[in-house]
Design an enzyme around this catalytic site. Structure first.
Site, short mmCIF file in Angstrom:
data_model
loop_
_atom_site.label_atom_id
_atom_site.label_comp_id
_atom_site.label_asym_id
_atom_site.label_seq_id
_atom_site.Cartn_x
_atom_site.Cartn_y
_atom_site.Cartn_z
N ARG A 6 23.02 46.38 76.65
CA ARG A 6 22.14 47.48 77.16
C ARG A 6 20.53 46.96 77.03
O ARG A 6 19.72 47.19 78.14
CB ARG A 6 22.40 48.94 76.64
CG ARG A 6 21.36 49.88 77.21
CD ARG A 6 21.46 51.16 76.60
NE ARG A 6 21.64 51.03 75.05
CZ ARG A 6 20.25 51.15 74.30
NH1 ARG A 6 19.04 51.18 74.98
NH2 ARG A 6 20.35 50.93 72.96
N HIS A 42 16.11 50.50 52.55
CA HIS A 42 15.26 51.67 52.43
C HIS A 42 16.09 53.16 52.11
O HIS A 42 16.09 53.79 53.15
CB HIS A 42 14.25 51.78 53.59
CG HIS A 42 13.08 52.51 53.26
ND1 HIS A 42 12.93 53.78 53.98
CD2 HIS A 42 12.00 52.38 52.23
CE1 HIS A 42 11.72 54.32 53.61
NE2 HIS A 42 11.09 53.52 52.48
N CYS A 84 25.83 56.47 68.25
CA CYS A 84 26.53 55.08 67.73
C CYS A 84 27.62 55.60 66.79
O CYS A 84 28.70 55.00 67.05
CB CYS A 84 25.50 54.16 67.16
SG CYS A 84 24.19 53.69 68.35
N ARG A 119 31.22 53.67 67.43
CA ARG A 119 31.48 53.03 68.43
C ARG A 119 30.63 51.63 68.93
O ARG A 119 30.89 50.56 69.22
CB ARG A 119 31.09 53.86 69.87
CG ARG A 119 29.77 54.44 70.16
CD ARG A 119 29.47 54.64 71.45
NE ARG A 119 28.00 54.93 71.37
CZ ARG A 119 27.01 54.07 72.00
NH1 ARG A 119 27.28 53.15 72.45
NH2 ARG A 119 25.53 54.36 71.80
N ASN A 138 24.59 53.26 57.75
CA ASN A 138 25.25 54.05 58.21
C ASN A 138 26.61 54.14 57.13
O ASN A 138 26.80 55.45 56.74
CB ASN A 138 26.24 53.73 59.39
CG ASN A 138 25.32 53.52 60.67
OD1 ASN A 138 25.10 52.59 61.30
ND2 ASN A 138 24.58 54.41 60.96
N ILE A 160 25.91 41.26 66.30
CA ILE A 160 24.79 40.85 65.65
C ILE A 160 23.96 40.37 66.89
O ILE A 160 24.17 39.49 67.68
CB ILE A 160 25.17 39.75 64.70
CG1 ILE A 160 25.81 40.19 63.64
CG2 ILE A 160 23.31 39.18 64.16
CD1 ILE A 160 26.55 38.91 62.76
N TYR A 161 22.60 40.91 66.95
CA TYR A 161 21.71 40.74 67.93
C TYR A 161 21.06 39.37 67.86
O TYR A 161 20.94 38.77 66.76
CB TYR A 161 20.42 41.81 68.10
CG TYR A 161 20.72 42.97 68.50
CD1 TYR A 161 21.07 43.10 69.76
CD2 TYR A 161 21.24 44.14 67.56
CE1 TYR A 161 21.31 44.23 70.41
CE2 TYR A 161 21.44 45.42 68.32
CZ TYR A 161 21.55 45.48 69.72
OH TYR A 161 21.66 46.79 70.17
N ALA A 214 16.35 46.66 68.46
CA ALA A 214 16.63 46.31 69.70
C ALA A 214 16.69 47.83 70.38
O ALA A 214 17.47 48.82 70.12
CB ALA A 214 17.99 45.76 70.24
#
EC number: 2.1.1.45
Length: 277
Positions: free
Chosen positions: A27, A57, A152, A179, A190, A221-222, A276
């Site tokens: 996206r 963090h 997410c 997801r 998370n 992984i971006y 992103a």
């Protein structure tokens, strides 16, 4: 004192996706390497699963969870406490639409009422701990289009394993379905967030902690994180720290940031990377 074991489930997932992931669009237009379907299990009695191959963090993780539990969906409360992790998605007035906290605490019903899913979890764990329906969903199909960012981490379930020793409390486990999993930036948050929530719920319900099970859908992984991932995978993990909850408030909704202390967090340096959006 028995030394805590060194675990590397998270790093194994990162390596697997980095080495075997499929090139895939997304996206945001950034591009990813992606694998569909993965599961990790963390025994919370071994330590608090805060990633050690980079500094995470913790303050932002704790504040975000408390913000969810408030039923809040405006970033102002976070900003007032120095937490900016939601700023990229916020509207001019700070609102995000009916995101996680709203769905957790006030899922709308057709008759105009609302369901507090978190309170239902606490009540059910205390009265029917063997229930297979102790579930919270943030994926409200009717309201997705009004959310600044669709959930997410969308769905989680609690499970109590009865003690085999008379008089001992049962063990509370939690399984999350995520997801969409940004492995480098998002997933360490998370894992720690839901591990923390499991500890809090266990304390409120007089249970021991069991496992946290993380289940991912699109694990990616971006492309603009590849160099950071190479750096992180070259590092050796340390044993996880431990979590101390300093008091037991009257309810799950009454915890404060100062109630939590993570002890013995040995970690490698932080690694910066772009989000992103």
């Amino acid at each position: 004192m028995t030394p805590r074991p060194i675990r590397h489930q998270y790093e194994d997932l990162m390596r697997h996706v980095f080495e075997h992931g499929t090139a895939k669009g997304d996206r945001t237009g950034t591009g990813t390497k992606s694998v569909f379907g993965h599961q990790m299990r963390f025994d919370l009695s071994e330590g608090f699963p805060l990633v050690t191959t980079k500094k995470v963090h913790l303050k932002s993780i704790i504040l975000e969870l408390l913000w969810f539990l408030r039923g809040d969906s405006n970033v102002r409360w976070l900003q007032e406490r120095g937490c900016t992790i939601w700023d990229e998605w916020a509207r001019d007035d700070g609102s995000l639409g009916p995101v996680y906290g709203v769905q957790w605490r006030s899922w709308p019903t057709p008759d105009g009422g609302h369901i507090d899913q978190i309170q239902q979890v606490i009540d059910t764990l205390k009265t029917h701990p063997d229930s297979r329906r102790i579930i919270v969903s943030a994926w409200n199909v009717a309201e997705l289009d009004r959310m600044a960012l669709m959930p997410c981490h969308a769905f989680f379930q609690f499970y109590v394993a009865p003690s085999q020793v008379a008089g001992e409390p049962g063990k509370l486990s939690c399984q999350l379905y995520q997801r969409s999993a940004d492995i480098f930036l998002g997933v360490p948050f998370n894992i720690a967030s839901y591990a923390l929530l499991t500890h809090m719920v266990a304390q409120q319900c007089d249970l021991q902690v069991g496992d946290f099970i993380w289940t991912g859908g699109d694990c990616h992984i971006y492309s603009n994180h590849f160099e950071q991932v190479r750096t992180q995978l070259a590092r050796q993990p340390y044993a996880y720290p431990t979590l101390q909850i300093k008091r037991r408030p009257a309810s799950i909704f009454d915890y404060a940031y100062e109630d939590f202390e993570v002890v013995g967090y040995e970690h490698h340096p932080a690694i910066k990377a772009p989000v992103a959006v």
